[in-house]
Design a protein around this motif. Structure first.
Motif, PDB file in Angstrom:
ATOM      1  N   GLN A  35       0.821  -1.218   0.000  1.00 49.37           N
ATOM      2  CA  GLN A  35       0.000   0.000   0.000  1.00 49.37           C
ATOM      3  C   GLN A  35       0.856   1.271   0.000  1.00 49.37           C
ATOM      4  O   GLN A  35       1.862   1.374   0.705  1.00 49.37           O
ATOM      5  N   VAL A  36       0.428   2.248  -0.824  1.00 45.91           N
ATOM      6  CA  VAL A  36       1.037   3.575  -0.849  1.00 45.91           C
ATOM      7  C   VAL A  36      -0.080   4.614  -0.908  1.00 45.91           C
ATOM      8  O   VAL A  36      -1.218   4.307  -1.259  1.00 45.91           O
ATOM      9  N   SER A  37       0.273   5.834  -0.556  1.00 47.29           N
ATOM     10  CA  SER A  37      -0.660   6.948  -0.682  1.00 47.29           C
ATOM     11  C   SER A  37      -0.235   7.821  -1.857  1.00 47.29           C
ATOM     12  O   SER A  37       0.948   7.905  -2.191  1.00 47.29           O
ATOM     13  N   GLY A  38      -1.216   8.455  -2.478  1.00 48.66           N
ATOM     14  CA  GLY A  38      -0.930   9.319  -3.613  1.00 48.66           C
ATOM     15  C   GLY A  38      -1.622  10.653  -3.454  1.00 48.66           C
ATOM     16  O   GLY A  38      -1.893  11.113  -2.335  1.00 48.66           O
ATOM     17  N   LYS A  39      -1.933  11.269  -4.577  1.00 46.26           N
ATOM     18  CA  LYS A  39      -2.619  12.549  -4.565  1.00 46.26           C
ATOM     19  C   LYS A  39      -4.053  12.365  -4.078  1.00 46.26           C
ATOM     20  O   LYS A  39      -4.768  11.480  -4.549  1.00 46.26           O
ATOM     21  N   PRO A  40      -4.507  13.175  -3.134  1.00 46.16           N
ATOM     22  CA  PRO A  40      -5.889  13.038  -2.632  1.00 46.16           C
ATOM     23  C   PRO A  40      -6.910  13.203  -3.754  1.00 46.16           C
ATOM     24  O   PRO A  40      -6.715  13.978  -4.689  1.00 46.16           O
ATOM     25  N   ARG A  41      -7.999  12.469  -3.649  1.00 43.96           N
ATOM     26  CA  ARG A  41      -9.063  12.573  -4.649  1.00 43.96           C
ATOM     27  C   ARG A  41      -9.680  13.972  -4.631  1.00 43.96           C
ATOM     28  O   ARG A  41      -9.962  14.521  -3.565  1.00 43.96           O
ATOM     29  N   ASN A  42      -9.915  14.498  -5.827  1.00 43.15           N
ATOM     30  CA  ASN A  42     -10.614  15.773  -5.961  1.00 43.15           C
ATOM     31  C   ASN A  42     -11.080  15.884  -7.403  1.00 43.15           C
ATOM     32  O   ASN A  42     -10.253  15.856  -8.325  1.00 43.15           O
ATOM     33  N   TYR A  43     -12.373  15.969  -7.617  1.00 41.23           N
ATOM     34  CA  TYR A  43     -12.883  15.979  -8.982  1.00 41.23           C
ATOM     35  C   TYR A  43     -14.184  16.771  -9.052  1.00 41.23           C
ATOM     36  O   TYR A  43     -14.915  16.907  -8.068  1.00 41.23           O
ATOM     37  N   GLY A  44     -14.442  17.306 -10.215  1.00 43.07           N
ATOM     38  CA  GLY A  44     -15.698  17.986 -10.472  1.00 43.07           C
ATOM     39  C   GLY A  44     -16.594  17.132 -11.346  1.00 43.07           C
ATOM     40  O   GLY A  44     -16.119  16.259 -12.076  1.00 43.07           O
ATOM     41  N   ARG A  45     -17.893  17.384 -11.258  1.00 47.81           N
ATOM     42  CA  ARG A  45     -18.860  16.644 -12.070  1.00 47.81           C
ATOM     43  C   ARG A  45     -19.650  17.635 -12.922  1.00 47.81           C
ATOM     44  O   ARG A  45     -19.764  18.811 -12.577  1.00 47.81           O
ATOM     45  N   ILE A  46     -20.203  17.126 -14.014  1.00 47.08           N
ATOM     46  CA  ILE A  46     -21.020  17.934 -14.907  1.00 47.08           C
ATOM     47  C   ILE A  46     -22.460  17.449 -14.796  1.00 47.08           C
ATOM     48  O   ILE A  46     -22.723  16.243 -14.898  1.00 47.08           O
ATOM     49  N   ASP A  47     -23.367  18.350 -14.587  1.00 47.08           N
ATOM     50  CA  ASP A  47     -24.791  18.015 -14.506  1.00 47.08           C
ATOM     51  C   ASP A  47     -25.253  17.487 -15.873  1.00 47.08           C
ATOM     52  O   ASP A  47     -25.192  18.210 -16.857  1.00 47.08           O
ATOM     53  N   ARG A  48     -25.701  16.243 -15.924  1.00 45.90           N
ATOM     54  CA  ARG A  48     -26.064  15.667 -17.216  1.00 45.90           C
ATOM     55  C   ARG A  48     -27.313  16.318 -17.809  1.00 45.90           C
ATOM     56  O   ARG A  48     -27.561  16.213 -19.007  1.00 45.90           O
ATOM     57  N   ARG A  93     -27.715  19.568 -17.652  1.00 43.82           N
ATOM     58  CA  ARG A  93     -27.212  20.859 -18.138  1.00 43.82           C
ATOM     59  C   ARG A  93     -25.756  20.665 -18.562  1.00 43.82           C
ATOM     60  O   ARG A  93     -24.831  21.227 -17.975  1.00 43.82           O
ATOM     61  N   PRO A  94     -25.526  19.856 -19.574  1.00 44.15           N
ATOM     62  CA  PRO A  94     -24.152  19.450 -19.904  1.00 44.15           C
ATOM     63  C   PRO A  94     -23.267  20.577 -20.411  1.00 44.15           C
ATOM     64  O   PRO A  94     -22.042  20.427 -20.442  1.00 44.15           O
ATOM     65  N   ASP A  95     -23.843  21.703 -20.816  1.00 40.65           N
ATOM     66  CA  ASP A  95     -23.031  22.818 -21.290  1.00 40.65           C
ATOM     67  C   ASP A  95     -22.632  23.771 -20.169  1.00 40.65           C
ATOM     68  O   ASP A  95     -21.941  24.767 -20.413  1.00 40.65           O
ATOM     69  N   ALA A  96     -23.033  23.459 -18.943  1.00 37.96           N
ATOM     70  CA  ALA A  96     -22.756  24.356 -17.814  1.00 37.96           C
ATOM     71  C   ALA A  96     -21.370  24.157 -17.223  1.00 37.96           C
ATOM     72  O   ALA A  96     -20.951  24.926 -16.356  1.00 37.96           O
ATOM     73  N   GLY A  97     -20.645  23.116 -17.649  1.00 39.44           N
ATOM     74  CA  GLY A  97     -19.297  22.885 -17.160  1.00 39.44           C
ATOM     75  C   GLY A  97     -19.249  22.206 -15.809  1.00 39.44           C
ATOM     76  O   GLY A  97     -20.258  21.730 -15.283  1.00 39.44           O
ATOM     77  N   PHE A  98     -18.063  22.174 -15.217  1.00 40.13           N
ATOM     78  CA  PHE A  98     -17.847  21.441 -13.974  1.00 40.13           C
ATOM     79  C   PHE A  98     -18.427  22.192 -12.773  1.00 40.13           C
ATOM     80  O   PHE A  98     -18.388  23.418 -12.695  1.00 40.13           O
ATOM     81  N   LYS A  99     -18.963  21.392 -11.855  1.00 35.79           N
ATOM     82  CA  LYS A  99     -19.480  21.935 -10.602  1.00 35.79           C
ATOM     83  C   LYS A  99     -19.450  20.816  -9.568  1.00 35.79           C
ATOM     84  O   LYS A  99     -19.096  19.682  -9.872  1.00 35.79           O
ATOM     85  N   ASP A 100     -19.788  21.150  -8.336  1.00 40.03           N
ATOM     86  CA  ASP A 100     -19.936  20.144  -7.287  1.00 40.03           C
ATOM     87  C   ASP A 100     -18.663  19.321  -7.112  1.00 40.03           C
ATOM     88  O   ASP A 100     -18.647  18.117  -7.293  1.00 40.03           O
ATOM     89  N   TRP A 101     -17.565  19.963  -6.746  1.00 40.35           N
ATOM     90  CA  TRP A 101     -16.288  19.267  -6.568  1.00 40.35           C
ATOM     91  C   TRP A 101     -16.334  18.388  -5.328  1.00 40.35           C
ATOM     92  O   TRP A 101     -16.822  18.785  -4.275  1.00 40.35           O
ATOM     93  N   ARG A 102     -15.824  17.170  -5.460  1.00 40.97           N
ATOM     94  CA  ARG A 102     -15.979  16.154  -4.422  1.00 40.97           C
ATOM     95  C   ARG A 102     -14.689  15.359  -4.238  1.00 40.97           C
ATOM     96  O   ARG A 102     -13.752  15.469  -5.041  1.00 40.97           O
ATOM     97  N   SER A 103     -14.682  14.497  -3.195  1.00 42.51           N
ATOM     98  CA  SER A 103     -13.511  13.669  -2.918  1.00 42.51           C
ATOM     99  C   SER A 103     -13.862  12.208  -2.663  1.00 42.51           C
ATOM    100  O   SER A 103     -12.962  11.388  -2.450  1.00 42.51           O
ATOM    101  N   ASP A 104     -15.139  11.849  -2.691  1.00 42.54           N
ATOM    102  CA  ASP A 104     -15.538  10.464  -2.451  1.00 42.54           C
ATOM    103  C   ASP A 104     -15.699   9.732  -3.782  1.00 42.54           C
ATOM    104  O   ASP A 104     -16.275  10.268  -4.724  1.00 42.54           O
ATOM    105  N   PRO A 105     -15.204   8.495  -3.895  1.00 41.29           N
ATOM    106  CA  PRO A 105     -15.339   7.755  -5.152  1.00 41.29           C
ATOM    107  C   PRO A 105     -16.794   7.390  -5.429  1.00 41.29           C
ATOM    108  O   PRO A 105     -17.555   7.078  -4.514  1.00 41.29           O
ATOM    109  N   VAL A 106     -17.172   7.421  -6.710  1.00 44.91           N
ATOM    110  CA  VAL A 106     -18.563   7.129  -7.085  1.00 44.91           C
ATOM    111  C   VAL A 106     -18.679   5.884  -7.959  1.00 44.91           C
ATOM    112  O   VAL A 106     -19.789   5.488  -8.311  1.00 44.91           O
TER     113      VAL A 106
END
Length: 387
Positions: free
Chosen positions: A118-131, A133-146
């Motif tokens: 086991q090793v640690s890496g870069k912490p999770r951090n990602y944005g999602r796009i509202d399906r 409103r797909p032209d609205a870009g990234f929003k709702d940044w999160r760190s939990d895997p989906v």
């Protein structure tokens, strides 16, 4: 009366499907049923000239016509409905941790995870796009895997037999050291069915590269940070042929999937293969990586037939495919390709644009979103690429 014959428009599709039925009795029944196919009224015919031949045949066979409408932003309701059906297939069993120490963890469903790599890496951090409103870009940044992306290592393998036991262990050890150095996956399942934690789940593993997926509410771009990477020590069998993994690996993956789904509340429709999510931005084609392109054992994992889900990379971002991708997949993943093409056509029709022009607009959307992601990541995109 003479013998009924199917309308000639259906004959290529019937022959294509019949060749894929191995049981002669079932093949005969299928051919008899096919004789009842008659020509629909002209207003309901899907024009064959407007479709590639292979896609037309698959559309007839898979009954992907009659989509009822388009949501805002070009989302067809059937895509959401298909995911909702899969997510309701089986309730995830409750799994709890029984024991934990520096060397391993055990869980109530029999899962054992080895921790010595086991090793640690870069912490999770990602944005999602509202399906919706797909032209609205990234929003709702999160760190939990989906979600979970399943891979094969495509590493060197020895015959799985007792006489090769020493070599099997040496190859497995070498693979784990390589994966740890590259931080390539969160989990690896070796030839003996042992589960190794490599990159801890709180960290991002470099497993999916350029990739796209979507669930009922959100679109995910470059899913390293949003999805957990699980890889089998195996080589993919092209064209959906012989299963690439052992029964021990299947069992290990099932109990690992149960634990991850329960702990992180992961929907079944977000448990997908690398071939389903992988894309190539340079030529705008899906399937840059084709591991698990056609024979992943979804049912054995306690999941629905996720290969039937339309590929979001195609109907949200206008990606295409090439003959290499088609030959790498079995008929199962081909369903998702057909569904995606049909959804593009329906959305183009609703927007009043030719399909090719509408697809170019979708590709522009992808390039804009990818540029935004790269800008926020400050040059980290290159580190996302794996193998």
């Amino acid at each position: 009366m003479g013998q009924k014959l199917p309308n000639p428009i259906f004959v290529p599709a019937i022959e294509w499907r019949a060749r894929r039925i191995s049981d002669p009795v079932e093949r005969l029944r299928f051919l008899r049923r096919s004789a009842l196919l008659r020509l629909p009224r002209p207003s309901r015919i899907v024009r064959r000239a407007a479709l590639p031949a292979a896609v037309f045949m698959a559309i007839v066979l898979l009954s992907t016509r009659n989509f009822s409408g388009v949501l805002a932003g070009g989302t067809v309701p059937s895509a959401v409905a298909a995911r909702n059906v899969l997510d309701a297939v089986e309730e995830v069993p409750k799994v709890w941790q029984v024991e934990q120490n520096r060397e391993y963890e055990t869980f109530s469903n029999g899962l054992r995870i080895e921790n010595r790599f086991q090793v640690s890496g870069k912490p999770r951090n990602y944005g999602r796009i509202d399906r919706h409103r797909p032209d609205a870009g990234f929003k709702d940044w999160r760190s939990d895997p989906v979600g979970i992306v399943y891979h094969t290592t495509e590493s060197e393998l020895a015959p799985f037999e007792s006489a090769q036991n020493r070599k099997l262990k040496v190859l497995g050890l070498s693979l784990l050291e390589y994966v740890r150095a590259k931080q390539a996956y969160n989990f690896v399942i070796d030839r003996f069915g042992r589960v190794f934690r490599v990159v801890d789940v709180e960290s991002t593993a470099n497993h999916a590269g350029h990739s796209v997926w979507a669930d009922s509410n959100w679109i995910y771009l470059n899913v390293n940070a949003s999805f957990i990477g699980v890889s089998f020590e195996a080589q993919s069998a092209p064209g959906g042929g012989q299963l690439a993994v052992s029964p021990a690996q299947i069992h290990a993956s099932r109990v690992l999937t149960q634990m991850l789904r329960d702990r992180y509340h992961i929907a079944a429709s977000n448990c997908v293969t690398h071939a389903q999510v992988s894309v190539n931005p340079n030529n705008m084609r899906v399937g840059y990586h084709t591991d698990w392109a056609g024979n992943f054992p979804f049912a054995e994992m306690g999941l629905g037939e996720n290969y039937s889900l339309a590929l979001p990379s195609m109907y949200f971002f206008g990606f295409n495919y090439d003959p290499v991708f088609v030959t790498s997949t079995g008929a199962r993943l081909w369903k998702g390709v057909v569904q995606a093409e049909q959804e593009i056509r329906q959305s183009a029709l609703a927007s009043g644009l030719p399909a090719a022009e509408y697809q170019k607009l979708l590709q522009q959307r992808y390039r804009k979103d990818l540029a935004a992601l790269r800008s926020r990541s400050a040059g980290e995109e290159n580190s996302y690429e794996s193998n």
